[in-house]
Motif scaffolding. Sequence first.
Motif, PDB file in Angstrom:
ATOM      1  N   GLY A 190       3.392  -2.375  -8.308  1.00 47.45           N
ATOM      2  CA  GLY A 190       2.742  -3.124  -7.241  1.00 47.45           C
ATOM      3  C   GLY A 190       2.191  -2.210  -6.163  1.00 47.45           C
ATOM      4  O   GLY A 190       2.864  -1.267  -5.739  1.00 47.45           O
ATOM      5  N   THR A 191       0.959  -2.485  -5.740  1.00 45.07           N
ATOM      6  CA  THR A 191       0.314  -1.672  -4.701  1.00 45.07           C
ATOM      7  C   THR A 191      -0.561  -2.563  -3.823  1.00 45.07           C
ATOM      8  O   THR A 191      -0.933  -3.667  -4.211  1.00 45.07           O
ATOM      9  CB  THR A 191      -0.629  -0.602  -5.332  1.00 45.07           C
ATOM     10  N   TYR A 192      -0.913  -2.043  -2.653  1.00 45.83           N
ATOM     11  CA  TYR A 192      -1.970  -2.660  -1.850  1.00 45.83           C
ATOM     12  C   TYR A 192      -3.227  -1.821  -1.968  1.00 45.83           C
ATOM     13  O   TYR A 192      -3.149  -0.583  -2.068  1.00 45.83           O
ATOM     14  CB  TYR A 192      -1.566  -2.723  -0.368  1.00 45.83           C
ATOM     15  N   PRO A 219      -3.014  -7.343  -2.480  1.00 48.47           N
ATOM     16  CA  PRO A 219      -1.987  -6.915  -3.427  1.00 48.47           C
ATOM     17  C   PRO A 219      -2.535  -6.787  -4.847  1.00 48.47           C
ATOM     18  O   PRO A 219      -3.364  -7.597  -5.268  1.00 48.47           O
ATOM     19  CB  PRO A 219      -0.952  -8.039  -3.347  1.00 48.47           C
ATOM     20  N   SER A 259      -4.993   0.522  -9.283  1.00 49.34           N
ATOM     21  CA  SER A 259      -3.673   0.809  -8.713  1.00 49.34           C
ATOM     22  C   SER A 259      -3.522   2.278  -8.317  1.00 49.34           C
ATOM     23  O   SER A 259      -2.802   2.601  -7.373  1.00 49.34           O
ATOM     24  CB  SER A 259      -2.582   0.450  -9.723  1.00 49.34           C
ATOM     25  N   PRO A 319       3.109 -12.291  -4.520  1.00 50.16           N
ATOM     26  CA  PRO A 319       3.256 -10.929  -3.997  1.00 50.16           C
ATOM     27  C   PRO A 319       4.099 -10.951  -2.725  1.00 50.16           C
ATOM     28  O   PRO A 319       3.746 -11.634  -1.758  1.00 50.16           O
ATOM     29  CB  PRO A 319       1.810 -10.520  -3.689  1.00 50.16           C
ATOM     30  N   ARG A 376       5.706  -8.786   0.331  1.00 48.55           N
ATOM     31  CA  ARG A 376       5.563  -7.504   1.036  1.00 48.55           C
ATOM     32  C   ARG A 376       6.932  -6.846   1.196  1.00 48.55           C
ATOM     33  O   ARG A 376       7.859  -7.450   1.740  1.00 48.55           O
ATOM     34  CB  ARG A 376       4.932  -7.726   2.401  1.00 48.55           C
ATOM     35  N   ALA A 414       3.926  -1.742   0.119  1.00 46.47           N
ATOM     36  CA  ALA A 414       3.573  -2.168  -1.247  1.00 46.47           C
ATOM     37  C   ALA A 414       4.210  -3.524  -1.505  1.00 46.47           C
ATOM     38  O   ALA A 414       5.271  -3.832  -0.954  1.00 46.47           O
ATOM     39  CB  ALA A 414       4.064  -1.139  -2.270  1.00 46.47           C
ATOM     40  N   PRO A 415       3.567  -4.323  -2.363  1.00 43.38           N
ATOM     41  CA  PRO A 415       4.096  -5.645  -2.685  1.00 43.38           C
ATOM     42  C   PRO A 415       4.859  -5.626  -4.014  1.00 43.38           C
ATOM     43  O   PRO A 415       4.559  -4.827  -4.891  1.00 43.38           O
ATOM     44  CB  PRO A 415       2.825  -6.476  -2.844  1.00 43.38           C
TER      45      PRO A 415
END
Lengths: 188, 188
Positions: free
Chosen positions: A20-22, A28, A56, A100, A102, A108-109
Amino acid sequence: MKQSIGAKPLAFPTPAWVVGTYDMNGKPNAMTVAWAGICCSNPPCISVSLRKATYSYAGIVENKAFTVSIPSEVFVREADYFGIASRKDENKFECASLTPVRSELVPAPYVGEFPVVLECKLLHSLEVGLHTMFVGEIMDIKAEEYVLDENGNPDIERIKPVIYGTGNKSYYSIGRNLGKAFYIGKMS
Amino acid sequence: MKQSIGAKPLAFPTPAWVVGTYDMNGKPNAMTVAWAGICCSNPPCISVSLRKATYSYAGIVENKAFTVSIPSEVFVREADYFGIASRKDENKFECASLTPVRSELVPAPYVGEFPVVLECKLLHSLEVGLHTMFVGEIMDIKAEEYVLDENGNPDIERIKPVIYGTGNKSYYSIGRNLGKAFYIGKMS
């Protein structure tokens, strides 16, 4: 008799984990990886390898953080979807009907519905070839109560994680308990 | 509701692979690792993480090579033994009644009886903390004919690899097929 089958990225088992990333706009994103593993006990670290071309990748570089969400087998379709979908304008979480969440520890989610999530701060990046290996320090693990044993530890038999099988490119459940580690191999 | 369980080296699944090396006297050594994974598709690479205190660590540094032998579940006791035994003067292969086979491609031995072996040339070393991560380029994979499918590819259902479960520190077999990757997650 062993046969040579050539230089290929095959090994058994490999995991199916969702990174998982922003992105730079705070949107997200999630992506399934199999090229990944724990890589240090102290500090506890995990590595995930991504191609530069993925959305990502930029999210990890931008935020110096990522999460690893571990699906249980009931989420195998969603995990596969996160590995297939790649359109940058697609809201993967919404399409997968997943939430998602936080992280309070790293930017990052993680996937709210998955039973175990690791919150990671980027420690190292290593260019290996087509893939870049990101080593993240595990800042905390969050787990659903229903996967914890009587001592409060995550229990693989309750998590029911997904195994990715290279070669035939199929997913598997875990099977039966084969014995205790650091015990069944004791030879007198 | 998720609970924090702290910063720990836990993830599901992790593998149980046997790293093969020669020491400076040419004696074969083997050590089981769970902190490991594929880390690049091209060139095909695998990473294994070892503590400096291990005998195998010196073997990799000395020879810039290692093998990864993948046990099938019938060898789970031997795999566990390779993870327990640490006496430098012990001949682990002999004690386990297994055969060290010299790779013809890299200066490292593999476990002759295990169904799949990867022969690796050291590409990178990364100090992460207690563990050092070694990235090896997979120069070739050798597999027993009985684990190959009709197309000559290793089949995880015939290999029957061992999964290491962090947390409860137990080994598991693979379970049932959950579906095809890059397929079951297609959403219309």
